[in-house]
Design a protein around this motif. Structure first.
Motif, PDB file in Angstrom:
ATOM      1  N   GLY A   1       0.790  -1.125  -0.167  1.00 24.07           N
ATOM      2  CA  GLY A   1      -0.085   0.021   0.167  1.00 24.07           C
ATOM      3  C   GLY A   1       0.825   1.403   0.164  1.00 24.07           C
ATOM      4  O   GLY A   1       0.519   2.293  -0.565  1.00 24.07           O
TER       5      GLY A   1
ATOM      6  N   GLY B   1      -9.316   0.493  -0.255  1.00 22.96           N
ATOM      7  CA  GLY B   1      -9.186  -0.281   1.249  1.00 22.96           C
ATOM      8  C   GLY B   1     -10.181  -0.228   1.852  1.00 22.96           C
ATOM      9  O   GLY B   1     -10.793  -1.182   2.698  1.00 22.96           O
TER      10      GLY B   1
ATOM     11  N   LEU C   1      -6.721   4.658  -3.790  1.00 21.03           N
ATOM     12  CA  LEU C   1      -6.555   3.466  -3.244  1.00 21.03           C
ATOM     13  C   LEU C   1      -6.745   3.292  -1.844  1.00 21.03           C
ATOM     14  O   LEU C   1      -7.308   2.070  -1.373  1.00 21.03           O
ATOM     15  CB  LEU C   1      -4.756   3.295  -3.319  1.00 21.03           C
ATOM     16  CG  LEU C   1      -4.139   2.261  -2.297  1.00 21.03           C
ATOM     17  CD1 LEU C   1      -4.580   0.865  -3.080  1.00 21.03           C
ATOM     18  CD2 LEU C   1      -2.638   2.660  -2.376  1.00 21.03           C
TER      19      LEU C   1
ATOM     20  N   LEU D   1      -4.238  -1.120   3.180  1.00 17.47           N
ATOM     21  CA  LEU D   1      -4.299  -0.177   2.185  1.00 17.47           C
ATOM     22  C   LEU D   1      -4.773   1.102   2.460  1.00 17.47           C
ATOM     23  O   LEU D   1      -4.888   2.201   1.544  1.00 17.47           O
ATOM     24  CB  LEU D   1      -5.194  -0.686   0.987  1.00 17.47           C
ATOM     25  CG  LEU D   1      -4.794  -1.961   0.549  1.00 17.47           C
ATOM     26  CD1 LEU D   1      -5.864  -2.503  -0.635  1.00 17.47           C
ATOM     27  CD2 LEU D   1      -3.369  -1.925  -0.214  1.00 17.47           C
TER      28      LEU D   1
END
Length: 511
Positions: free
Chosen positions: A345, A360, A356, A400
């Protein structure tokens, strides 16, 4: 790193000759710091599996169980920034040793607690000791190492952070299993005594002094700001934590008191600079879009995910009569998934940005939903194993979120203000943890008498998921705004990956 990049030039070569030689004991000193950091972070997760045993042994009310966790997080968070300044001013070695002594003695007091009230007070003191230690570790790494060595040292510290979170539930379960269910919880705290003593003796010998250390003025620690923030958060938590113990609706007036106190705190912090006082929160940081967004997202997320461990261990042990070891094994996949995904991550955030983090958060929400489904699908203690897969998915999602959000939050912060900004972000995380445990715990214990353990667990998970969902909505809104702004800037052409960063600024690796 800049040091290695400039060493090829003659001027830089002369500069490197004048630089002091690295401390020959720096790696041994780092090992001491890592052990101390491991202890303070381990006590965030290891205590969760001990809560049912504490409840039975000390006949603790539900509110005290919540304070065992919230008290530690709140004390830890409130003192982080002043403790960092105290170490810079008085000497990091001196403050590190003081914090280690307080933490170790408070751990012994926790293990010897004759009542839940004693345990709560000792946990608050333990949190204060942990807060004195934590900022000194990063500062000592910066003092002892440079160039590529500094990167390696911070990488080792990040690994310890992940390991301490991952092994906490499992180690707690093993200790209670070995020492017995009745008094075994005490060894969750007593284990810090030998570690703390050895660490203290080695720290006295190996840690360096701070060259610029001197006297510290009380106003440099902003005691008024710390008290106002602490009082405001405490007033906010009390009606939730004490919901079952305080009858009547009058307790909810404390929420209005909390709003007033936090408003006064914000005004005080905004005016501190003009009075020569260094504020505990630099309000100018919140003019940066990426910073205030990241702090708010972090507060919401930590409120959601830390409370999962709290209610899961209670449900598994007290509700389904699983052993502490079984409960620890059941929730370990979350921590393992988070530790495994944190590295990738951190590497991917420069390319994908805020989307991103949104991915997550989506994984965490789906994982929590799967956990609720598993509870209803598998009867009895077998649910401990059925929960493992959805919690693993949620853990990967968590990996993440935390590291990428840290990178994005600090992306616009000048290097000279990085320490204060990172400390403020950690404070938001700890305060979020305390708020989440209070809110989720109040719903969980309110449902328990009438609806039973499974329904109470479902309700608690829904509240946890609501916090995470709030963070997800925040992240998606930011991504949408970024996409719209990118289209306005570049016309109606399809946005490329760089247009989806979600921060309205340059990617972190270009700062």
């Amino acid at each position: 790193m800049p040091e290695s990049a400039t060493s090829q030039g003659g001027a830089a070569g002369r500069e490197s000759e004048m630089a002091p030689a690295p401390d020959p004991r720096r790696w041994q000193a780092l090992a001491v710091c890592l052990v101390a950091g491991f202890m303070t972070l381990l006590d965030v997760s290891i205590v969760n599996v001990a809560l049912p045993s504490i409840r039975n042994d000390l006949r603790s009310p539900e509110s005290d169980l919540q304070w065992v966790l919230s008290g530690y997080s709140l004390a830890f968070g409130l003192l982080l920034i002043p403790a960092g300044r105290l170490g810079d001013a008085r000497g990091r070695r001196e403050v590190f040793l003081a914090g280690l002594a307080v933490f170790t003695l408070a751990s012994v007091a926790c293990g010897a607690a004759p009542s839940s009230f004693w345990l709560v007070v000792a946990r608050v003191v333990q949190g204060l000791g942990g807060a004195l230690i934590s900022p000194q570790i990063s500062a000592l790494i910066q003092q002892l190492f440079s160039g590529q060595e500094r990167g390696r040292a911070f990488g080792m510290f990040s690994t310890v952070v992940g390991i301490s979170t991952a092994v906490g539930p499992l180690l707690g379960g093993l200790l209670i299993q070995a020492a017995g269910r009745e008094g075994g919880w005490r060894w969750v705290f007593f284990v810090n005594l030998p570690l703390g003593l050895v660490c203290f003796l080695l720290a006295r010998r190996l840690l360096p002094d701070t060259p610029a250390a001197g006297r510290v003025r009380p106003r440099d620690l902003d005691p008024v700001g710390v008290l106002l923030l602490g009082a405001g958060v405490l007033a906010l938590l009390l009606p939730f934590v004490q919901a079952q113990q305080w009858s009547g609706d009058g307790k909810w007036l404390l929420v209005a008191v909390a709003v007033v106190l936090l408003g006064v705190f914000a005004c005080w912090e905004a005016r501190c600079g003009g009075r020569g006082t260094v504020p505990v929160l630099d309000m100018s940081l919140f003019r940066m879009h990426s910073y205030w967004l990241g702090c708010l997202l972090s507060l919401l997320y930590f409120a959601g995910f830390t409370s999962i461990f709290f209610i899961s261990t209670l449900y598994l042990q007290a509700g389904l009569h699983c052993t502490a070891l079984q409960a620890g094994l059941a929730i370990t996949p979350f921590a393992l998934g988070a530790a495994a995904a944190a590295g990738p991550g951190g590497r991917m955030v420069g390319r994908y940005g805020r989307p991103l983090v949104a991915v997550g958060l989506s994984m965490v929400v789906v994982g929590l939903g799967g956990t609720v489904f598993a509870v209803h699908l598998v009867p009895g203690s077998g649910v401990a194993w059925a929960m493992a897969a959805p919690l693993l998915l949620a853990g990967v999602g968590s990996g993440l979120v935390i590291a990428p959000n840290l990178t994005l939050t600090l992306s616009q912060v000048p290097v000279v203000g990085g320490g204060s900004a990172a400390g403020t972000l950690q404070t938001a995380q700890r305060v979020g943890s305390a708020i989440g445990i209070a809110a989720v715990g109040s719903v969980f214990f309110a449902r328990l008498p009438a609806a039973g353990w499974r329904s109470a667990f479902d309700s608690g998970l829904i509240v946890s998921a609501a916090f995470v969902l709030g963070a997800l909505v925040l992240a998606l809104t930011d991504v949408g705004i970024s996409r719209r702004n990118a289209r306005r800037t570049h016309g109606l052409s399809a946005p490329g990956p760089s247009d989806w960063k979600g921060d309205h600024d340059e990617p972190p690796h270009r700062q």
